[in-house]
Design an enzyme around this catalytic site. Structure first.
Site, PDB file in Angstrom:
ATOM      1  N   LYS A 139       0.559  -1.184  -0.001  1.00  0.00           N
ATOM      2  CA  LYS A 139       0.034  -0.461   0.005  1.00  0.00           C
ATOM      3  C   LYS A 139       0.723   1.166   0.047  1.00  0.00           C
ATOM      4  CE  LYS A 139      -2.582  -0.841   3.693  1.00  0.00           C
ATOM      5  NZ  LYS A 139      -2.513  -0.085   4.651  1.00  0.00           N
ATOM      6  N   ARG A 186      -9.408   2.132   9.427  1.00  0.00           N
ATOM      7  CA  ARG A 186      -9.297   0.773   9.632  1.00  0.00           C
ATOM      8  C   ARG A 186     -10.098   0.076   9.812  1.00  0.00           C
ATOM      9  NH1 ARG A 186      -3.836   1.418   9.072  1.00  0.00           N
ATOM     10  NH2 ARG A 186      -2.754   0.093   9.930  1.00  0.00           N
ATOM     11  N   ARG A 188      10.805  -7.071   5.573  1.00  0.00           N
ATOM     12  CA  ARG A 188      10.427  -5.573   5.629  1.00  0.00           C
ATOM     13  C   ARG A 188      11.367  -5.344   6.544  1.00  0.00           C
ATOM     14  NH1 ARG A 188       4.732  -2.430   5.225  1.00  0.00           N
ATOM     15  NH2 ARG A 188       5.004  -2.545   7.821  1.00  0.00           N
ATOM     16  N   ARG A 215      11.213  -2.016  11.340  1.00  0.00           N
ATOM     17  CA  ARG A 215      10.310  -0.866  11.689  1.00  0.00           C
ATOM     18  C   ARG A 215       9.945  -1.889  13.114  1.00  0.00           C
ATOM     19  NH1 ARG A 215       5.034   0.694   8.041  1.00  0.00           N
ATOM     20  NH2 ARG A 215       3.648   0.303   9.729  1.00  0.00           N
ATOM     21  N   ARG A 238      -1.467  -6.793  14.350  1.00  0.00           N
ATOM     22  CA  ARG A 238      -1.890  -6.475  13.016  1.00  0.00           C
ATOM     23  C   ARG A 238      -2.608  -7.607  11.899  1.00  0.00           C
ATOM     24  NH1 ARG A 238       3.741  -4.878  11.615  1.00  0.00           N
ATOM     25  NH2 ARG A 238       2.572  -2.771   9.866  1.00  0.00           N
TER      26      ARG A 238
HETATM   27  P1  AMP Z   1       0.555   1.288   9.628  1.00  0.00           P
HETATM   28  O1  AMP Z   1       1.937   2.311   8.866  1.00  0.00           O
HETATM   29  O2  AMP Z   1      -0.234   2.015   8.067  1.00  0.00           O
HETATM   30  O3  AMP Z   1       1.309  -0.333   9.077  1.00  0.00           O
HETATM   31  O4  AMP Z   1       0.093   1.967  10.653  1.00  0.00           O
HETATM   32  C1  AMP Z   1       1.159   2.086  11.799  1.00  0.00           C
HETATM   33  C2  AMP Z   1       0.587   1.777  13.179  1.00  0.00           C
HETATM   34  O5  AMP Z   1       0.017   2.948  13.180  1.00  0.00           O
HETATM   35  C3  AMP Z   1      -0.152   1.333  13.008  1.00  0.00           C
HETATM   36  O6  AMP Z   1      -0.196  -0.434  13.965  1.00  0.00           O
HETATM   37  C4  AMP Z   1      -1.209   1.404  14.312  1.00  0.00           C
HETATM   38  O7  AMP Z   1      -0.662   1.669  15.515  1.00  0.00           O
HETATM   39  C5  AMP Z   1      -0.584   3.208  13.958  1.00  0.00           C
HETATM   40  N1  AMP Z   1      -2.243   3.770  13.147  1.00  0.00           N
HETATM   41  C6  AMP Z   1      -2.433   3.556  11.402  1.00  0.00           C
HETATM   42  N2  AMP Z   1      -3.410   4.324  11.092  1.00  0.00           N
HETATM   43  C7  AMP Z   1      -4.321   3.453  12.028  1.00  0.00           C
HETATM   44  C8  AMP Z   1      -5.292   4.144  12.216  1.00  0.00           C
HETATM   45  N3  AMP Z   1      -6.382   4.501  11.130  1.00  0.00           N
HETATM   46  N4  AMP Z   1      -6.306   3.708  13.779  1.00  0.00           N
HETATM   47  C9  AMP Z   1      -5.493   3.123  14.410  1.00  0.00           C
HETATM   48  N5  AMP Z   1      -3.753   2.890  14.759  1.00  0.00           N
HETATM   49  C10 AMP Z   1      -3.795   3.269  13.260  1.00  0.00           C
END
Ligand code: AMP
Length: 224
Positions: free
Chosen positions: A17, A93, A130, A162, A173
Site C-alpha cells: 500500500k 481501519r 521488510r 520497523r 496487526r
Molecule cells: P501503518 O504504517 O499503516 O501500518 O500504521 C502503523 C501503525 O499506526 C498501526 O499499527 C497503528 O498502531 C497506527 N495506525 C495507523 N493508522 C491507524 C488507524 N486508522 N487507526 C488506528 N491506528 C492506526
C-alpha cells in the site's frame, strides 16, 4: 479546473500500500495522507500525540480512535487537501472510523474505496523481510536469514526492522485487519463505493489496476 478527488485505499499490512499509494497520489495530484506516516512523524518530533501513540504503535495495536480522528481531520482540512482532494492510506481501519469520517466530512468524504487484496500467505514473509533505513527512510527487503541490522545501500545509514515489524506485532496487526476489515468493507460496498483490486503481481500492473479502479468511479480524474 480544480479537481477534488477523494480516494481511500484499504488493504492488509504488507500489501504494498505505501509504495502504491505514493505513486497513485502523485499520478492523481493529490496529497498522500498515511495515518501510519503521520504517527511516525509525530513520534520523530517527540510530540505529546507521538508519545501517546507510541505504545500502541510498537505493539502493533490500533491507536485509539479519538487520537486518530483529530489527526486525520486536521490533515484533511489543510489547504492542499481542500483544493485537490486526498488519497487516504491506513484510514479508516474500522467501521467506527469510517462512520466518523463520513459524519465529519459528509457524504462526499470519498468517491471510491479501493481494497488492495493480497492474501496473508503473501504478506507474512514480506513483512518479516521488510527493512527500513533509520536515516533516509528507504525501504528494502532482507534476504532470508540476513542479519537484523544492515547498512543502507543508498545512504550508508542503519537499516533495521520497523519497531512494529516484530513477529508478534505483525501477527497482531494482521489479525486486527482480518477482524476489522469485514464490516468496514461491507459498509463501503453498501454505499456503492467499494472496488476490489488484485494486489498480487508486478508493481506496474498493480498500479494500472488501481488507476482503472479509480477511473471506474471518477471518469475525469485530474491526472498529471
Ligand atoms: P501503518 O504504517 O499503516 O501500518 O500504521 C502503523 C501503525 O499506526 C498501526 O499499527 C497503528 O498502531 C497506527 N495506525 C495507523 N493508522 C491507524 C488507524 N486508522 N487507526 C488506528 N491506528 C492506526
Amino acid at each position: 479546473m480544480v479537481h477534488r478527488t477523494r480516494v481511500i485505499i484499504l488493504g492488509r499490512q504488507g500489501a504494498g500500500k505505501g509504495t502504491q499509494c505514493a505513486r497513485l497520489a502523485a499520478r492523481l495530484a493529490v496529497p498522500h495522507v498515511s495515518t501510519g506516516d503521520l504517527f511516525r512523524a509525530e513520534a520523530a518530533e517527540g510530540t505529546e500525540l507521538g508519545r501517546q501513540a507510541a505504545a500502541y504503535f510498537d505493539a502493533g495495536s490500533l491507536v485509539p480512535d479519538e487520537l486518530v480522528l483529530d489527526l486525520v481531520v486536521q490533515r484533511l482540512d489543510a489547504d492542499d487537501a481542500r483544493a485537490a482532494g486526498y488519497l487516504l492510506d491506513g484510514f479508516p481501519r474500522t467501521l467506527a472510523q469510517g462512520q466518523a469520517l463520513f459524519e465529519v466530512l459528509g457524504d462526499w468524504a470519498a468517491d471510491v474505496a479501493v481494497e488492495l487484496d493480497v492474501p496473508t500467505s503473501v504478506v507474512l514473509p514480506r513483512l518479516a523481510a521488510r527493512r527500513v533505513c533509520q536515516d533516509c527512510g528507504a525501504t528494502s527487503r532482507a534476504a532470508p536469514g540476513a542479519a537484523e541490522v544492515a547498512t543502507c545501500e543508498r545512504c550508508g545509514g542503519t537499516v533495521t526492522r520497523r519497531t512494529d515489524d516484530t513477529d508478534e506485532a505483525i501477527h497482531r496487526r494482521l489479525a486486527t485487519y482480518d477482524q476489522e476489515s469485514g464490516p468496514l468493507l461491507s459498509w463501503f460496498d453498501d454505499k456503492g463505493l467499494l472496488v476490489r483490486v488484485d494486489g498480487v503481481g508486478d508493481p506496474d500492473d498493480v498500479h494500472h489496476r488501481l488507476l482503472d479502479a479509480v477511473r471506474s468511479r471518477i471518469p475525469d480524474i485530474g491526472e498529471v
